[in-house]
Design a protein around this motif. Structure first.
Motif, PDB file in Angstrom:
ATOM      1  N   CYS A 298     -55.830 -19.570  63.172  1.00  0.00           N
ATOM      2  CA  CYS A 298     -55.900 -18.166  62.762  1.00  0.00           C
ATOM      3  C   CYS A 298     -57.256 -17.560  63.139  1.00  0.00           C
ATOM      4  O   CYS A 298     -58.302 -18.126  62.823  1.00  0.00           O
ATOM      5  CB  CYS A 298     -55.679 -18.041  61.253  1.00  0.00           C
ATOM      6  N   ARG A 299     -57.225 -16.372  63.787  1.00  0.00           N
ATOM      7  CA  ARG A 299     -58.458 -15.726  64.246  1.00  0.00           C
ATOM      8  C   ARG A 299     -58.905 -14.581  63.328  1.00  0.00           C
ATOM      9  O   ARG A 299     -59.781 -13.807  63.682  1.00  0.00           O
ATOM     10  CB  ARG A 299     -58.260 -15.186  65.663  1.00  0.00           C
ATOM     11  N   ILE A 300     -58.282 -14.461  62.173  1.00  0.00           N
ATOM     12  CA  ILE A 300     -58.682 -13.397  61.250  1.00  0.00           C
ATOM     13  C   ILE A 300     -60.085 -13.697  60.712  1.00  0.00           C
ATOM     14  O   ILE A 300     -60.323 -14.754  60.128  1.00  0.00           O
ATOM     15  CB  ILE A 300     -57.685 -13.275  60.083  1.00  0.00           C
ATOM     16  N   GLU A 301     -60.989 -12.762  60.926  1.00  0.00           N
ATOM     17  CA  GLU A 301     -62.369 -12.962  60.485  1.00  0.00           C
ATOM     18  C   GLU A 301     -62.509 -12.636  58.988  1.00  0.00           C
ATOM     19  O   GLU A 301     -61.821 -11.764  58.466  1.00  0.00           O
ATOM     20  CB  GLU A 301     -63.315 -12.060  61.298  1.00  0.00           C
ATOM     21  N   ASN A 302     -63.396 -13.357  58.323  1.00  0.00           N
ATOM     22  CA  ASN A 302     -63.693 -13.133  56.894  1.00  0.00           C
ATOM     23  C   ASN A 302     -62.440 -13.230  56.026  1.00  0.00           C
ATOM     24  O   ASN A 302     -62.251 -12.460  55.080  1.00  0.00           O
ATOM     25  CB  ASN A 302     -64.359 -11.771  56.686  1.00  0.00           C
ATOM     26  N   CYS A 303     -61.584 -14.177  56.348  1.00  0.00           N
ATOM     27  CA  CYS A 303     -60.366 -14.369  55.560  1.00  0.00           C
ATOM     28  C   CYS A 303     -60.757 -14.910  54.171  1.00  0.00           C
ATOM     29  O   CYS A 303     -61.455 -15.938  54.067  1.00  0.00           O
ATOM     30  CB  CYS A 303     -59.435 -15.352  56.253  1.00  0.00           C
ATOM     31  N   PRO A 304     -60.335 -14.260  53.100  1.00  0.00           N
ATOM     32  CA  PRO A 304     -60.766 -14.663  51.751  1.00  0.00           C
ATOM     33  C   PRO A 304     -60.131 -15.967  51.265  1.00  0.00           C
ATOM     34  O   PRO A 304     -60.589 -16.518  50.262  1.00  0.00           O
ATOM     35  CB  PRO A 304     -60.330 -13.483  50.872  1.00  0.00           C
TER      36      PRO A 304
END
Length: 337
Positions: A298-304
């Motif tokens: 997954c390349r989603i940045e700042n994923c909580p």
């Protein structure tokens, strides 16, 4: 745009229908002048052009009709049936041509006025080539199998007529009348092959066989517009009915997203796919929530909720995206090993 495209298709196939009637009359007149078996074969095959163009015109008209209660996926499949019908007629005509050629080889008949008759055939070659090329180019743009089939048929007719002119020239040079019947025999075999190809393509379309070229086009569109939030795409299915394209797929998105954001993301994906196709495009996307294994890819940045560092992308190709399973689940197993 879709309405104008349908009108263009109808005008082109109507032009083919009218031209086929006129050119068939010219070929029979050329046979009347020459008594050539090869010219007769060409004229008989042109009758198929008339019947096929008429049926193709009806099929294009019907395929342009909107969806209704009885046809929720539209009427586009009629174009596959039209191409199959044309192919079957070509095969039947080729059988009669081959039988007549064999008969003439065994019992030759005199030939006359070859040069004069060839002039009419040359004119039909020019007209058929021009119309056939136009039908092929516009049919490929509009993804219309009926237009492509009719255009290919006209181009085939032009090639066979050109071979016919060559055989007439050989007869004039050598005086061997049997060349006429041999040319007719070869023409019949060539027609049978092309008719079989049309029928095969038609059956494949009616049976919803995969179109590798079309699938690759959709995959390239997804790959070139890939959004970091599109964690995974799988169970991709692509079918085309006439000019109408139908695409189904599963899209994995972050499980914690609100429904509104999921809806907007899916809507963006649908618009990208629709804009890549000239005709009507219908897209159905099933949203899947991500799992912890997704973190590796997954390349989603700042994923909580990220539980693992990003390691690598999963290759998006036709072989992977058509699988009825989540790609990241299979890939994560190899990483953990």
């Amino acid at each position: 745009m879709q309405i104008n495209q349908n009108k263009l298709k109808q005008r082109l196939i109507l032009l083919s229908f009218i031209a086929s009637i006129l050119l068939t009359g010219l070929k029979f007149f050329a046979y009347y002048l020459t008594s050539s078996n090869a010219i007769l074969s060409d004229a008989l095959e042109s009758i198929i052009n008339v019947i096929a163009s008429g049926f193709a015109f009806y099929s294009i008209y019907l395929s342009s009709q909107p969806k209704d209660k009885n046809h929720p996926y539209g009427h586009g499949k009629i174009e596959f049936f039209s191409a199959g019908f044309e192919g079957a007629l070509i095969m039947i005509a080729s059988l009669f041509i081959i039988l007549e050629a064999v008969k003439r080889i065994m019992d030759p008949a005199p030939i006359q006025n070859l040069a004069q008759g060839s002039g009419f055939i040359l004119f039909t070659i020019v007209v058929n080539t021009a119309i056939g090329y136009k039908l092929l180019s516009e049919g490929k743009k509009a993804n219309s199998l009926a237009l492509v089939a009719d255009g290919r048929h006209l181009m085939t007719d032009s090639i066979s007529s050109l071979v016919l002119i060559v055989s007439v020239g050989l007869i004039l040079l050598t005086g061997y009348v049997w060349i006429d019947s041999v040319a007719s025999l070869l023409f019949g075999i060539f027609l049978a092959y092309n008719g079989f190809k049309l029928v095969s393509k038609s059956v494949a379309g009616l049976m919803d066989a995969s179109d590798e070229h079309l699938l690759e086009k959709v995959v390239n569109t997804l790959r070139s517009h890939k959004n970091p939030a599109w964690i995974d795409v799988h169970n991709l299915r692509v079918q085309q009915y006439g000019s109408d394209l139908h695409i189904d797929c599963h899209l994995t998105l972050p499980y914690y997203w609100e429904l509104q954001k999921v809806h907007e993301t899916i809507h963006d994906l649908e618009n990208i796919l629709k804009n890549s196709h000239n005709g009507e495009t219908e897209v159905f996307v099933h949203a899947d929530p991500c799992l912890y294994q997704c973190c590796y890819f997954c390349r989603i940045e700042n994923c909580p909720v990220r539980q693992h560092d990003f390691i690598q992308d999963i290759e998006w190709d036709a072989a992977n995206l058509v699988k009825n399973e989540k790609l990241y689940t299979e890939a994560s197993i190899h990483i953990q090993e």
